[in-house]
Motif scaffolding. Sequence first.
Motif, mmCIF file in Angstrom:
data_model
loop_
_atom_site.group_PDB
_atom_site.id
_atom_site.type_symbol
_atom_site.label_atom_id
_atom_site.label_comp_id
_atom_site.label_asym_id
_atom_site.label_seq_id
_atom_site.Cartn_x
_atom_site.Cartn_y
_atom_site.Cartn_z
ATOM 1 N N ALA A 17 12.841 26.653 21.542
ATOM 2 C CA ALA A 17 13.426 27.994 21.714
ATOM 3 C C ALA A 17 12.348 29.063 21.532
ATOM 4 C CB ALA A 17 14.570 28.206 20.722
ATOM 5 N N VAL A 21 10.745 31.961 24.090
ATOM 6 C CA VAL A 21 10.559 33.375 23.751
ATOM 7 C C VAL A 21 9.141 33.819 24.120
ATOM 8 C CG1 VAL A 21 10.448 35.048 21.859
ATOM 9 C CG2 VAL A 21 12.280 33.329 21.909
ATOM 10 N N SER A 218 22.334 33.698 38.862
ATOM 11 C CA SER A 218 23.014 33.954 37.586
ATOM 12 C C SER A 218 22.195 33.382 36.428
ATOM 13 C CB SER A 218 24.417 33.350 37.586
ATOM 14 O OG SER A 218 24.357 31.956 37.370
ATOM 15 N N ARG A 219 21.188 32.595 36.750
ATOM 16 C CA ARG A 219 20.303 32.064 35.711
ATOM 17 C C ARG A 219 18.853 32.410 36.024
ATOM 18 N NH1 ARG A 219 20.907 26.194 35.485
ATOM 19 N NH2 ARG A 219 21.487 26.309 37.688
ATOM 20 N N ARG A 221 16.121 35.738 38.108
ATOM 21 C CA ARG A 221 15.994 37.027 38.760
ATOM 22 C C ARG A 221 14.652 37.075 39.493
ATOM 23 N NH1 ARG A 221 16.995 41.698 35.807
ATOM 24 N NH2 ARG A 221 15.317 42.702 36.921
ATOM 25 N N THR A 235 18.445 27.969 31.390
ATOM 26 C CA THR A 235 19.373 28.925 31.989
ATOM 27 C C THR A 235 18.750 30.294 32.204
ATOM 28 O OG1 THR A 235 20.177 29.502 29.788
ATOM 29 C CG2 THR A 235 21.379 27.780 30.978
ATOM 30 N N ARG A 238 12.937 32.856 35.686
ATOM 31 C CA ARG A 238 12.696 34.040 36.504
ATOM 32 C C ARG A 238 11.495 33.836 37.421
ATOM 33 N NH1 ARG A 238 13.622 38.528 31.630
ATOM 34 N NH2 ARG A 238 15.425 37.449 30.746
ATOM 35 N N LEU B 25 13.395 40.947 22.625
ATOM 36 C CA LEU B 25 14.414 40.004 23.137
ATOM 37 C C LEU B 25 15.771 40.703 23.234
ATOM 38 C CD1 LEU B 25 14.412 36.441 21.569
ATOM 39 C CD2 LEU B 25 13.650 37.162 23.824
ATOM 40 N N TRP B 27 16.270 43.936 23.675
ATOM 41 C CA TRP B 27 16.196 44.820 24.848
ATOM 42 C C TRP B 27 16.443 44.013 26.119
ATOM 43 C CZ3 TRP B 27 13.093 44.495 29.141
ATOM 44 C CH2 TRP B 27 13.154 45.578 30.025
ATOM 45 N N ASP B 28 15.747 42.896 26.230
ATOM 46 C CA ASP B 28 15.840 42.046 27.426
ATOM 47 C C ASP B 28 17.301 41.649 27.674
ATOM 48 O OD1 ASP B 28 13.906 40.004 29.165
ATOM 49 O OD2 ASP B 28 15.802 39.080 28.602
ATOM 50 N N VAL B 32 17.960 43.155 31.387
ATOM 51 C CA VAL B 32 17.497 42.363 32.531
ATOM 52 C C VAL B 32 17.877 40.892 32.467
ATOM 53 C CG1 VAL B 32 15.519 43.872 33.032
ATOM 54 C CG2 VAL B 32 15.253 41.959 31.427
ATOM 55 N N MET B 33 18.406 40.422 31.346
ATOM 56 C CA MET B 33 18.658 38.988 31.200
ATOM 57 C C MET B 33 19.716 38.501 32.193
ATOM 58 S SD MET B 33 19.947 36.930 27.800
ATOM 59 C CE MET B 33 21.707 37.087 28.155
ATOM 60 N N PRO B 34 19.472 37.362 32.855
ATOM 61 C CA PRO B 34 20.502 36.802 33.721
ATOM 62 C C PRO B 34 21.753 36.475 32.884
ATOM 63 C CG PRO B 34 18.406 35.646 34.022
ATOM 64 C CD PRO B 34 18.247 36.538 32.833
ATOM 65 N N ARG B 35 22.927 36.715 33.486
ATOM 66 C CA ARG B 35 24.143 36.571 32.676
ATOM 67 C C ARG B 35 24.380 35.144 32.223
ATOM 68 N NH1 ARG B 35 27.547 34.759 36.756
ATOM 69 N NH2 ARG B 35 26.859 35.526 38.793
ATOM 70 N N GLY B 36 23.842 34.166 32.968
ATOM 71 C CA GLY B 36 24.051 32.768 32.584
ATOM 72 C C GLY B 36 23.219 32.317 31.385
ATOM 73 N N ALA B 37 22.374 33.207 30.870
ATOM 74 C CA ALA B 37 21.435 32.788 29.815
ATOM 75 C C ALA B 37 21.960 33.066 28.409
ATOM 76 C CB ALA B 37 20.090 33.491 30.007
ATOM 77 N N GLN B 40 21.757 30.142 25.660
ATOM 78 C CA GLN B 40 20.354 29.820 25.359
ATOM 79 C C GLN B 40 19.702 30.949 24.566
ATOM 80 O OE1 GLN B 40 18.092 28.455 28.747
ATOM 81 N NE2 GLN B 40 16.117 28.998 27.831
ATOM 82 N N ARG B 41 19.983 32.185 24.958
ATOM 83 C CA ARG B 41 19.385 33.319 24.279
ATOM 84 C C ARG B 41 19.802 33.382 22.811
ATOM 85 N NH1 ARG B 41 16.931 37.937 25.797
ATOM 86 N NH2 ARG B 41 15.963 36.410 27.187
ATOM 87 N N GLU B 43 20.364 30.956 20.900
ATOM 88 C CA GLU B 43 19.515 29.989 20.167
ATOM 89 C C GLU B 43 18.098 30.534 19.993
ATOM 90 O OE1 GLU B 43 19.611 25.771 20.341
ATOM 91 O OE2 GLU B 43 21.258 25.774 21.777
ATOM 92 N N GLU B 44 17.603 31.194 21.021
ATOM 93 C CA GLU B 44 16.255 31.765 20.918
ATOM 94 C C GLU B 44 16.201 32.834 19.826
ATOM 95 O OE1 GLU B 44 15.432 31.046 25.705
ATOM 96 O OE2 GLU B 44 15.474 33.087 24.916
#
Lengths: 495, 495
Positions: A17, A21, A218-219, A221, A235, A238, B25, B27-28, B32-37, B40-41, B43-44
């Motif tokens: 993880a 990052v 969706s995963r 960009r 997931t 980019r 992270l 902010w991201d 801008v983060m893909p909605r499917g993430a 995972q995010r 956990e990060e």
Amino acid sequence: MTDAYSDLMAFQRETEALGQVAGRLGWDQETVMPRGATQQRSEEMAAMESVLHARRSDPRVGDWLAEIDDTALGEVERAQMRHIRRSFDRTSRMPAKLASELARVMSVAQGVWAEARAKDDFQAFAPTLKEVLALKREEGAALSDGGDVYNALLDDYEPGATAESLDAMFGALRPRLVALREKVLGAEAPAGLSGSFDEGAQMRLARHIAKTFGYDMSRGRVDKAVHPFSSGSGTDVRITTRTAEDDPFNCLYSTIHEVGHASYEQNVDPAYLLTPLGQGVSMGVHESQSRIYENQLGRSEAFTHWLFGQMGEAFGDIGITSPDGFYRAVNNVRNGYIRTEADEVQYNLHVLLRYDLERALIARDLEVDDLEAAWNERFEADFGYKVDRASNGVLQDVHWSVGLFGYFPTYTLGNVYAGCLNEALRQARPNLDAELAAGDLSGATGWLRDNVQVHGGRYRPREVIGQATGAEPTEEPLLSYLEAKFMQLYGLRAA
Amino acid sequence: MTDAYSDLMAFQRETEALGQVAGRLGWDQETVMPRGATQQRSEEMAAMESVLHARRSDPRVGDWLAEIDDTALGEVERAQMRHIRRSFDRTSRMPAKLASELARVMSVAQGVWAEARAKDDFQAFAPTLKEVLALKREEGAALSDGGDVYNALLDDYEPGATAESLDAMFGALRPRLVALREKVLGAEAPAGLSGSFDEGAQMRLARHIAKTFGYDMSRGRVDKAVHPFSSGSGTDVRITTRTAEDDPFNCLYSTIHEVGHASYEQNVDPAYLLTPLGQGVSMGVHESQSRIYENQLGRSEAFTHWLFGQMGEAFGDIGITSPDGFYRAVNNVRNGYIRTEADEVQYNLHVLLRYDLERALIARDLEVDDLEAAWNERFEADFGYKVDRASNGVLQDVHWSVGLFGYFPTYTLGNVYAGCLNEALRQARPNLDAELAAGDLSGATGWLRDNVQVHGGRYRPREVIGQATGAEPTEEPLLSYLEAKFMQLYGLRAA
């Protein structure tokens, strides 16, 4: 499932993880970071690297590894252990003093290289390159544990590969590529595109093509950056591309290339998320995906016929009026010094040159003081004309300045793998051309997903290609494909 | 400079850098983060938090702290130590079991709150809130070390502040704000804007205004997000805003507010970069910057006259034809349930309500089962009408669901500080209105930069305001400012 295994995997999951990052920070830096943040960002990245390094060499990992009996584990768990043991062994073998010396030299080497390139002055880079090379030789010796030094470096990018096996493959490639190149460049060159290509329209078409190739928005960009790249696993994968008003191919084919990399990451079995199996298994296999998307699919006659229609819709008059003319323009072969701009025929010749030189450097058969001359001599031998300046020759690639010795051959290995996969794919889907001509990539990308991408790091690099194709990988399919395609395209006959 | 001090500061610098990464992270994720993430995010983020927590409670920090003699250090170094000792003491006092219980409850509480709010059902949230409250009472008790429990929680957001000192301030604010509100709402309401406001034009104007207020785009950026926020310190301080086709004020004043926060971070002395002094000193002082930018400057008669011209250029017909009508529209006071949408007159009444209720909750003078009734009663007492549903009342704010007890009062404290700073600023710059009317904010923001922002965490919160204004902060300047402004604006006379 032992306690030690569970503890190790929980620890590893957090490390993965954190690795994600750090990767996201890299994406941020190349796309959205304010330009004034460079210095602060380098401290942030260094802090992340320091955390990651401490975890990778954490003594608890050694204890867990000593306690775990791999033979008591299932096949997937054994594959996880293969990756973790390999990484820990490599980290443990690296002397701390060497690691910090490398970090010190690397922190300035890329800047020195960039400056030398801007001045076309190899001598300005040579002293730094000597330092890097000495440290990489030392690293390779430490990692190899008495074995081949170059193989130890190569193993970092392509686990299990050896220079001996590559030599056989590459030795067969070179003369036939040189011969094909000569024939093609002796034939009449096709007409290129003309006109001006709105950059917004390029990005819209690039996104449309990315989706056509199965990239899951969706995963992921698509953004613009100076250099196209793919970033992240699982997931959040980019990609970036770039645009030039007069050259839509750069944007579109960079996009398809990066979509190949990104699809590999997106399509790994979700059960492997944030584990060592949850990403592409090697640089070579990764490149096989980007190259088969870009070339064997994206530059195929059938697909370019579909793309021709899309181009007209996006840009209006592009200066070419027939699908066949467009196919020829996409596959234009012409002289050039720069690897990253090379066509399918010549690309691997650029790589083989670097591979032979870096092997000689690591083996002390070549020293840095003789490198520029050796580069120029080899270039003229394969391409038939002289390098005009260092930025078009020995200074063109960043790799050596950042210590990437052993990386170049994975490009050509990827192309070789792509050749094998293309052959198997076409056998599995006899109507592939009809699908491509209709802009339907789902059959091709679905086959690659199910036979390669889904496995992530589960099998060894050669294994995954071997299982997908039913044969040991060789250079023959790539050569046959290139010869057939370009002889036909340029109206040439076999001798 | 002792060795222990240098070692501690080197360690701390890396921790600060990792804190910046965690913030980026966030902010991201919002931009801008893909909605499917999402999964995972999380956990990060958890991995980053775990790294940060381990560093904050690292035993080496305790050893260094024990070794360092603060009296042998210079003034700036002593200020660094004040922050590090405070943070380490708080972390050390927190029992590990309580911390993990809090983490467990927090990981679901916000989701429960959001669902309850969507259903307007406080009872659906009450059991979870009871759990959170019990843990926060426990945390406060652990941190207070026998002292006041609420003060211990408040201290996390506003070091040195106590409920006793706030009570005096807030006790003086409430009756005069209630009285002012009644008078203003009894007068004729001004006309609002009409028309449709292109969202692209809103963003362009927002960026222009951000620069006008001194926001440095080379060390920041403006993006859209669901909730406006400011993120980061030093050379990478980003803000977000939002747009609504029918309401340009939301976008523009959110931007000015966030520019206040961001400018504070951007303007801290660069010598403090990635140290504990390298960021705003408290939530209250932070809010003083965002509020003075937004209100005392951004909603002033002089500045709105300049803004009126900008609006015409950006949007054409806005349904208001005079600068004075525009000033009145910007400062429209009307009934409403929601704190975040409240005007200058009513905003602090919303905050004081929450402050009194959360103090009572922590002190066990109020229990969760009685909270909704207490909220509704207090709202009607101050605002003169009944709460119609829970999402307009006790369920409107996220804060308590994520454990933010002791945070609300810093909003009003920030407004009080903004009142003090505004008074001092106007004394220091007698021609301020002429500058604002010309769209020249440099005098005002320069004064705030030099007297408040540059100090970062060097002085204690009350000290930095006291030094900037030459007096102990009180509520009187804010009240005088509000009464004078709104009585004049609504054509009212003092009784």
